[in-house]
Design an enzyme around this catalytic site. Structure first.
Site, mmCIF file in Angstrom:
data_model
loop_
_atom_site.group_PDB
_atom_site.id
_atom_site.type_symbol
_atom_site.label_atom_id
_atom_site.label_comp_id
_atom_site.label_asym_id
_atom_site.label_seq_id
_atom_site.Cartn_x
_atom_site.Cartn_y
_atom_site.Cartn_z
ATOM 1 N N PHE A 1 0.839 -1.196 0.000
ATOM 2 C CA PHE A 1 0.000 0.000 0.000
ATOM 3 C C PHE A 1 0.881 1.255 0.000
ATOM 4 O O PHE A 1 1.896 1.302 0.699
ATOM 5 C CB PHE A 1 -0.928 -0.019 1.232
ATOM 6 N N ASP B 1 1.171 -5.158 7.967
ATOM 7 C CA ASP B 1 -0.012 -4.298 7.879
ATOM 8 C C ASP B 1 -1.201 -5.226 7.657
ATOM 9 O O ASP B 1 -1.292 -5.883 6.616
ATOM 10 C CB ASP B 1 0.156 -3.312 6.711
ATOM 11 N N TYR C 1 -11.294 1.304 10.047
ATOM 12 C CA TYR C 1 -12.466 1.852 9.329
ATOM 13 C C TYR C 1 -12.910 0.990 8.153
ATOM 14 O O TYR C 1 -13.841 1.341 7.441
ATOM 15 C CB TYR C 1 -12.212 3.298 8.868
ATOM 16 N N LYS C 2 -12.243 -0.133 7.952
ATOM 17 C CA LYS C 2 -12.658 -1.032 6.872
ATOM 18 C C LYS C 2 -13.620 -2.070 7.460
ATOM 19 O O LYS C 2 -14.768 -1.748 7.754
ATOM 20 C CB LYS C 2 -11.432 -1.692 6.238
ATOM 21 N N ARG D 1 -12.447 -2.927 -7.681
ATOM 22 C CA ARG D 1 -12.508 -3.821 -6.512
ATOM 23 C C ARG D 1 -13.967 -3.953 -6.064
ATOM 24 O O ARG D 1 -14.659 -2.953 -5.867
ATOM 25 C CB ARG D 1 -11.694 -3.256 -5.348
HETATM 26 C C1 LIG Z 1 -2.944 -1.611 3.693
HETATM 27 C C2 LIG Z 1 -3.316 -0.207 4.080
HETATM 28 N N1 LIG Z 1 -2.532 0.469 4.930
HETATM 29 C C3 LIG Z 1 -2.829 1.741 5.293
HETATM 30 C C4 LIG Z 1 -3.954 2.377 4.808
HETATM 31 C C5 LIG Z 1 -4.314 3.772 5.154
HETATM 32 O O1 LIG Z 1 -3.519 4.423 6.083
HETATM 33 P P1 LIG Z 1 -4.149 5.650 6.871
HETATM 34 O O2 LIG Z 1 -5.240 5.097 7.750
HETATM 35 O O3 LIG Z 1 -3.036 6.265 7.611
HETATM 36 O O4 LIG Z 1 -4.727 6.594 5.860
HETATM 37 C C6 LIG Z 1 -4.805 1.689 3.936
HETATM 38 C C7 LIG Z 1 -6.005 2.373 3.412
HETATM 39 O O5 LIG Z 1 -6.736 1.904 2.594
HETATM 40 C C8 LIG Z 1 -4.464 0.377 3.563
HETATM 41 O O6 LIG Z 1 -5.241 -0.294 2.704
#
Ligand SMILES: Cc1ncc(COP(=O)(O)O)c(C=O)c1O
Length: 399
Positions: free
Chosen positions: A124, A197, A222-223, A371
């Site tokens: 990401f 992650d 938030y997902k 997606r």
């Molecule tokens: C794998 C991954 N890491 C990090 C993030 C986002 O990071 P942040 O919450 O700091 O915007 C996302 C957002 O879609 C993501 O898919």
């Protein structure tokens, strides 16, 4: 051919279908984007109203001693149970980006003699950028993988100077699942630490942070955890590492006895030392409720429905979309696939916008992916059927 009534029959048979009523959903919308932003839970709505009116509105500053200050750790423990972490190793705080920065720096400080960070070219963006920034600041080298298979990782690490290997558990593009336990073994055999992650797996598939030997991890709330836009992320540090982990943002709430206001920083005991500043109480309350609903459904049941939805999506895509220039870009083996299905098409960007005009919400990832996010507590088989049918209607006919 798979008909709309087949989809309705699958919904009627779905043991999790009652959970959809626990969310406030625009019934006119086909929402296939819970992998980006999960829906609003009824419990979240109620809890936020209560925190705003009864806690902030009436308790004011007293709220800090009445539970607010402990939210990062208490919500962290509850969330930890969804990602295979025993209590005392997870805190909820900051954005995923900041959490990732903190743990990457902490990991590098535990391997001061090593000069390499290994990550994946398709990781990401925020993870890649933080890796680049930290490497630039510390004069380290980044080794970019072209895939996250165990053999590729082993090769990149062989005889290496790798301090930290950092990957996403589930690819944000294709939903491919990396073999966390095996890759951890490879990292450890090379003397490196593994930082994961788990944004695309937390709350939707079993994650075994403790038993897989993961050192450090971050993830979004938030997902699939439905904590709301901009909800704080979480950090995990394995028990054995906690006494030696030093994150770089030395704020007062990561300090031992912060209200003593003493001169000089000394980290707090345990996972609290990962904190820096004042916790976002409203969002933490939302995450707490989001996590409770997933826990009530049970990650195993959520995963079973996610797999069924994924299989259904791929069968429909093969049947309705393949002749129109679409290709399934996610793994076909359900054991290797997370909870979205990516389909590739040359006009993906325009198609995604046209779908949105018809109240079918998906997302586009450059250069050619749409997606289809499958959020098992709310997504119905009929939503997938309606979404794929709309895509078929919108797609230009092939030659
Ligand atoms: C794998 C991954 N890491 C990090 C993030 C986002 O990071 P942040 O919450 O700091 O915007 C996302 C957002 O879609 C993501 O898919």
């Amino acid at each position: 051919l798979i008909s709309r009534s087949d989809a309705l029959a699958l919904d009627a048979d779905d043991g999790l279908r009652v959970f959809r009523e626990r969310f406030l959903i625009d019934q006119g919308l086909v929402y296939l984007d819970g992998n980006s932003l999960g829906p609003l839970g009824v419990g979240v709505d109620e809890r936020l109203r209560s925190v705003v009116r009864d806690e902030w509105g009436s308790r004011l500053i007293r709220g800090w001693d009445e539970g607010w200050l402990s939210l990062p750790v208490s919500v962290g423990d509850r969330l930890g149970s969804l990602v295979g972490a025993a209590p005392g190793q997870v805190v909820v705080a900051d954005s995923t980006t900041v959490c990732f920065y903190k743990l990457l720096c902490a990991a590098l400080d535990l391997r001061p003699d090593r000069r390499v960070i290994v990550t994946d070219r398709n990781n990401f963006p925020t993870d890649r950028y933080v890796v680049e920034g930290v490497a630039a600041a510390r004069g380290l080298e980044v080794v970019w993988l072209d895939g996250v298979g165990v053999d590729e990782v082993r090769e990149a690490m062989a005889g290496s100077e790798t301090a930290v290997l950092t990957l996403s558990h589930v690819s944000y593009r294709t939903a491919a699942i990396a073999d966390m336990a095996e890759i951890n073994r490879v990292a450890h055999a090379a003397g490196a630490l593994a930082l994961w992650d788990v944004s695309h797996s937390a709350g939707v598939l079993p994650v075994a942070l403790d038993s897989s030997g993961t050192d450090l991890a971050v993830g979004c709330t938030y997902k699939y955890l439905n904590g709301g836009p901009g909800a704080p992320a979480f950090m995990y540090a394995r028990h054995e590492l906690l006494p030696s982990v030093r994150q770089p943002i030395w704020g007062w709430l990561g300090r031992r006895d912060p209200f003593a206001m003493e001169f000089g920083y000394e980290p707090a005991e345990g996972v609290t030392a990962l904190l820096s500043g004042t916790p976002p109480v409203l969002s933490l309350a939302a995450v707490d409720e989001g996590v409770r609903v997933v826990a009530e459904a049970g990650v195993e049941a959520v995963r079973a429905k996610s797999v069924a939805l994924g299989e259904f999506t791929i069968a429909l895509a093969d049947e309705q979309l393949s002749e129109l220039g679409f290709a399934v870009a996610s793994p076909r083996d359900p054991a290797r696939r997370g909870s979205h299905v990516a389909v590739a098409h040359a006009d993906a960007k325009a198609l995604c916008a046209s779908l949105a005009d018809r109240a079918v919400i998906t997302d586009f990832r450059t250069p050619n992916l749409i997606r289809l996010g499958l959020s098992p507590l709310v997504t119905r088989f009929v939503d997938v059927w309606d979404g794929v049918s709309a895509l078929r209607e919108l797609a230009p006919m092939g030659d």
